[in-house]
Structure formats: structure tokens, C-alpha cells
Scaffold this active site. Sequence first.
Site, PDB file in Angstrom:
ATOM      1  N   ASN A  92       0.828  -1.211   0.000  1.00  0.00           N
ATOM      2  CA  ASN A  92       0.000   0.000   0.000  1.00  0.00           C
ATOM      3  C   ASN A  92       0.859   1.256   0.000  1.00  0.00           C
ATOM      4  OD1 ASN A  92      -2.040  -1.830   0.210  1.00  0.00           O
ATOM      5  ND2 ASN A  92      -2.406  -1.503   2.391  1.00  0.00           N
ATOM      6  N   HIS A 109       5.828  -0.798  -2.829  1.00  0.00           N
ATOM      7  CA  HIS A 109       5.308  -0.112  -4.018  1.00  0.00           C
ATOM      8  C   HIS A 109       5.343   1.410  -3.866  1.00  0.00           C
ATOM      9  CE1 HIS A 109       2.952  -3.937  -5.406  1.00  0.00           C
ATOM     10  NE2 HIS A 109       4.240  -4.009  -5.656  1.00  0.00           N
ATOM     11  N   GLY A 176      -5.100  -9.204   3.189  1.00  0.00           N
ATOM     12  CA  GLY A 176      -5.822  -8.240   2.342  1.00  0.00           C
ATOM     13  C   GLY A 176      -5.192  -7.989   0.988  1.00  0.00           C
TER      14      GLY A 176
HETATM   15  C1  BJW Z   1     -10.339  -7.465   2.269  1.00  0.00           C
HETATM   16  C2  BJW Z   1     -11.244  -6.523   2.586  1.00  0.00           C
HETATM   17  C3  BJW Z   1     -11.441  -6.438   4.001  1.00  0.00           C
HETATM   18  C4  BJW Z   1     -11.196  -6.409   0.453  1.00  0.00           C
HETATM   19  N1  BJW Z   1     -10.743  -7.268   4.810  1.00  0.00           N
HETATM   20  N2  BJW Z   1      -9.652  -8.308   2.950  1.00  0.00           N
HETATM   21  C5  BJW Z   1       3.272 -12.212 -15.987  1.00  0.00           C
HETATM   22  C6  BJW Z   1       3.581 -13.134 -14.984  1.00  0.00           C
HETATM   23  C7  BJW Z   1       4.178 -12.711 -13.806  1.00  0.00           C
HETATM   24  C8  BJW Z   1       4.492 -11.387 -13.607  1.00  0.00           C
HETATM   25  C9  BJW Z   1       4.195 -10.488 -14.604  1.00  0.00           C
HETATM   26  C10 BJW Z   1       3.601 -10.900 -15.788  1.00  0.00           C
HETATM   27  N3  BJW Z   1       3.424  -9.816 -16.562  1.00  0.00           N
HETATM   28  C11 BJW Z   1       3.874  -8.724 -15.901  1.00  0.00           C
HETATM   29  C12 BJW Z   1       4.349  -9.118 -14.719  1.00  0.00           C
HETATM   30  C13 BJW Z   1       4.933  -8.258 -13.661  1.00  0.00           C
HETATM   31  C14 BJW Z   1       3.913  -7.338 -13.025  1.00  0.00           C
HETATM   32  C15 BJW Z   1       2.697  -8.140 -12.600  1.00  0.00           C
HETATM   33  O1  BJW Z   1       2.654  -8.753 -11.549  1.00  0.00           O
HETATM   34  N4  BJW Z   1       1.638  -8.144 -13.388  1.00  0.00           N
HETATM   35  C16 BJW Z   1       0.456  -8.967 -13.063  1.00  0.00           C
HETATM   36  C17 BJW Z   1      -0.794  -8.139 -13.225  1.00  0.00           C
HETATM   37  C18 BJW Z   1       0.504 -10.228 -13.870  1.00  0.00           C
HETATM   38  N5  BJW Z   1       4.577  -6.773 -11.870  1.00  0.00           N
HETATM   39  C19 BJW Z   1       5.353  -5.703 -11.959  1.00  0.00           C
HETATM   40  O2  BJW Z   1       5.490  -5.096 -13.003  1.00  0.00           O
HETATM   41  C20 BJW Z   1       6.096  -5.300 -10.712  1.00  0.00           C
HETATM   42  N6  BJW Z   1       7.483  -5.189 -10.990  1.00  0.00           N
HETATM   43  C21 BJW Z   1       8.209  -6.255 -11.349  1.00  0.00           C
HETATM   44  O3  BJW Z   1       7.738  -7.371 -11.502  1.00  0.00           O
HETATM   45  O4  BJW Z   1       9.558  -5.989 -11.500  1.00  0.00           O
HETATM   46  C22 BJW Z   1      10.427  -7.071 -11.950  1.00  0.00           C
HETATM   47  C23 BJW Z   1      10.868  -7.991 -10.857  1.00  0.00           C
HETATM   48  C24 BJW Z   1      11.157  -9.298 -11.148  1.00  0.00           C
HETATM   49  C25 BJW Z   1      11.592 -10.164 -10.155  1.00  0.00           C
HETATM   50  C26 BJW Z   1      11.736  -9.743  -8.860  1.00  0.00           C
HETATM   51  C27 BJW Z   1      11.458  -8.445  -8.575  1.00  0.00           C
HETATM   52  C28 BJW Z   1      11.000  -7.580  -9.560  1.00  0.00           C
HETATM   53  C29 BJW Z   1       5.597  -3.932 -10.217  1.00  0.00           C
HETATM   54  C30 BJW Z   1       4.188  -3.995  -9.721  1.00  0.00           C
HETATM   55  C31 BJW Z   1       3.693  -2.618  -9.347  1.00  0.00           C
HETATM   56  C32 BJW Z   1       2.260  -2.634  -8.866  1.00  0.00           C
HETATM   57  N7  BJW Z   1       1.797  -1.304  -8.745  1.00  0.00           N
HETATM   58  C33 BJW Z   1       0.430  -1.062  -8.258  1.00  0.00           C
HETATM   59  C34 BJW Z   1       0.054   0.424  -8.521  1.00  0.00           C
HETATM   60  C35 BJW Z   1       1.056   1.412  -7.954  1.00  0.00           C
HETATM   61  C36 BJW Z   1       0.717   1.849  -6.561  1.00  0.00           C
HETATM   62  C37 BJW Z   1      -0.656   2.526  -6.453  1.00  0.00           C
HETATM   63  O5  BJW Z   1      -1.053   3.273  -7.353  1.00  0.00           O
HETATM   64  O6  BJW Z   1      -1.317   2.320  -5.412  1.00  0.00           O
HETATM   65  O7  BJW Z   1       0.345  -1.418  -6.882  1.00  0.00           O
HETATM   66  S1  BJW Z   1      -0.804  -2.102  -9.023  1.00  0.00           S
HETATM   67  C38 BJW Z   1      -1.801  -2.293  -7.605  1.00  0.00           C
HETATM   68  O8  BJW Z   1      -1.846  -3.713  -7.298  1.00  0.00           O
HETATM   69  C39 BJW Z   1      -1.031  -1.613  -6.448  1.00  0.00           C
HETATM   70  C40 BJW Z   1      -1.150  -2.659  -5.376  1.00  0.00           C
HETATM   71  O9  BJW Z   1      -0.122  -2.490  -4.416  1.00  0.00           O
HETATM   72  C41 BJW Z   1      -1.060  -3.963  -6.124  1.00  0.00           C
HETATM   73  C42 BJW Z   1      -1.619  -5.145  -5.387  1.00  0.00           C
HETATM   74  O10 BJW Z   1      -2.994  -5.011  -5.158  1.00  0.00           O
HETATM   75  P1  BJW Z   1      -3.659  -5.607  -3.826  1.00  0.00           P
HETATM   76  O11 BJW Z   1      -3.128  -4.893  -2.648  1.00  0.00           O
HETATM   77  O12 BJW Z   1      -3.534  -7.066  -3.826  1.00  0.00           O
HETATM   78  O13 BJW Z   1      -5.186  -5.140  -4.008  1.00  0.00           O
HETATM   79  P2  BJW Z   1      -6.410  -5.904  -4.712  1.00  0.00           P
HETATM   80  O14 BJW Z   1      -7.473  -4.914  -4.917  1.00  0.00           O
HETATM   81  O15 BJW Z   1      -5.940  -6.672  -5.888  1.00  0.00           O
HETATM   82  O16 BJW Z   1      -6.873  -6.976  -3.622  1.00  0.00           O
HETATM   83  C43 BJW Z   1      -7.495  -6.591  -2.407  1.00  0.00           C
HETATM   84  C44 BJW Z   1      -7.801  -7.849  -1.600  1.00  0.00           C
HETATM   85  O17 BJW Z   1      -8.312  -7.455  -0.345  1.00  0.00           O
HETATM   86  C45 BJW Z   1      -8.860  -8.771  -2.250  1.00  0.00           C
HETATM   87  O18 BJW Z   1      -8.405 -10.119  -2.184  1.00  0.00           O
HETATM   88  C46 BJW Z   1     -10.094  -8.589  -1.369  1.00  0.00           C
HETATM   89  O19 BJW Z   1     -10.881  -9.774  -1.241  1.00  0.00           O
HETATM   90  C47 BJW Z   1      -9.470  -8.227  -0.053  1.00  0.00           C
HETATM   91  N8  BJW Z   1     -10.325  -7.386   0.791  1.00  0.00           N
HETATM   92  N9  BJW Z   1     -11.772  -5.885   1.540  1.00  0.00           N
HETATM   93  C48 BJW Z   1      -9.881  -8.166   4.269  1.00  0.00           C
HETATM   94  N10 BJW Z   1     -12.303  -5.559   4.540  1.00  0.00           N
END
Ligand code: BJW
Length: 235
Positions: A92, A109, A176
Amino acid sequence: MPAYKSIVILTGAGISAESGVDTFRDKDGIWSRVDYRDVATPEGFIRDAARVHEFYNQRRRGMATVNPNAAHAALARLEREFSGSVLLVTQNIDDLHERAGSTNLIHMHGELGKALCQACEQRSAWSKDMSALSQCPACGAVGYLRPDVVWFGEMPYQMERIYAALAGCDLFLSIGTSGNVYPAAGFVEEARLHGAHTVELNLEPSDGHSSFNEAVLGKATEIVPAFVDGMLSAR
Ligand code: BJW
């Protein structure tokens, strides 16, 4: 409960949901209204910096109206009262963990409350709106600031420190997060590979739920304080 010595906790948007911060992939989440390619990629920023600034300006303004909830407070209490080590890794960009009192915290992030200068590469505290005319507090350059957040295709922060902690922990908690975004989604496998017990605490099973040893399903404000109570009373 076994006597754990080292805990790594990964949090995602779900822990802040009950504070009023939007998640990304839930039905009414941020990605249902905005295309991530426009606002969360370096290419989107090059295409239309004003749109990206406005997206983060709105979210930064929103921080003034939200507060940490019982789940953030419980994790801060765990860090204070647990006899071993607790590292909190959050995806977050809000500051609710630190406002609740967590100190051993990595924002993998980035942070909404910081600006990154593309001229001098310094990070500076940033609380107001940002635009293409904003001036870097560190070097004075105008027009080089961007939000200090990690977009798709960019390397998340402090990965070496995170992987070292995952290799040394005996308990890994994921709270989460939907398990959609790598590398964070792979942390459970990394921790398991090194022998940690792994627990998912989430509203519903995440994409990677089968990788966890144990699941606790429910609202973060209910299940996280209960889990922490259980851990601290088992000492
Ligand atoms: C509750 C609840 C309640 C609701 N109680 N629970 C193909 C295969 C593998 C990887 C890749 C691929 N193609 C591309 C990639 C890489 C890519 C990636 O993963 N893409 C996927 C979409 C496939 N990743 C990247 O590019 C990352 N960098 C990278 O990989 O660099 C190379 C590297 C290689 C090796 C090692 C290291 C590095 C960078 C990722 C950057 C993500 N950025 C974001 C936006 C920027 C920040 C912002 O604006 O806020 O970050 S995207 C967005 O998603 C944000 C979040 O941090 C991130 C994760 O989301 P999160 O937190 O999981 O939220 P939700 O909404 O998805 O889920 C919420 C959950 O809460 C749900 O499950 C609900 O049920 C639950 N919930 N209410 C408890 N009350």
C-alpha cells in the site's frame, strides 16, 4: 501455537478497505474505473503526465479523511509486544501502518506522501498536489517530479531485504491482498521454500490461496486483531 521467532507480514489494499481506501480489483475497485495502463505504467506517465498527476493528487487528498483501523493497530501492537522480530511489508502507498504505530515497515510499491525527482533521483516528502510545474525540493529542478510509486514494469523497493527476511522467517502472513501482482504474489512460495508456516488472512481466498498452509477468512478489522490476540496470548 508454536513459538515463532521471526514473522514477515505482507499487506495489501484489503487492510485499508475498512478505513475507506479503495481496493484495486474488487467489484467497485480502482481498476473498474481507470485503466491501469493509463495511470500505473511509465508509458502512461510519458503519454499524459497531467492525467497521472491528477489520479495520485486525488488519492493523496483522500488520505486526509481516512484513519488507521483495528487491523493496522493490531499489527503495530504485534510489533511492539512480540518477543521475536516482525517485518511488515506493505504494497500500500497510504501511510496508515505508520500512523497506527508500525516502525519496521517497507513500502515495496512506494509512498503517496513522497515525490521522486527524475533529475536528481532524490525522494522528498510531498503532501500537496503535484503537477508538471512542481519543483524538486532537493535540487530545485522544475518539471521532473513524479509520485514515488512503483508502476507496472518497475522494480519494487528493497527486494533484497525482503527476500532475506522471507528466507529467515518461520511465519509468513499475507493480509488483504488478491495475489495478482508479482513479485509480492510469490512471497508465500519463497517463505514456504525456506520452511515457514504460511497463513492467509483475507475476505475471500486469494488467487494463490492453495499455496498457504492455513486461511482465516473475514474482514480485516475482525480477523487480524483476533489473530494477533491469539499469537500474543499463546506466549
Ligand atoms: C479485504 C477486505 C477487508 C477487500 N478485509 N480483505 C506475468 C507473470 C508474472 C508477472 C508479470 C507478468 N506480466 C507482468 C508481470 C509483472 C507485473 C505483474 O505482476 N503483473 C500482473 C498483473 C501479472 N509486476 C510488476 O510489473 C512489478 N514489478 C516487477 O515485476 O519488477 C520485476 C521484478 C522481477 C523479479 C523480482 C522483482 C522484480 C511492479 C508492480 C507494481 C504494482 N503497482 C500497483 C500500482 C502502484 C501503486 C498505487 O497506485 O497504489 O500497486 S498495481 C496495484 O496492485 C497496487 C497494489 O499495491 C497492487 C496489489 O494489489 P492488492 O493490494 O492485492 O489489491 P487488490 O485490490 O488486488 O486486492 C485486495 C484484496 O483485499 C482482495 O483479495 C479482497 O478480497 C481483499 N479485501 N476488503 C480483508 N475488509
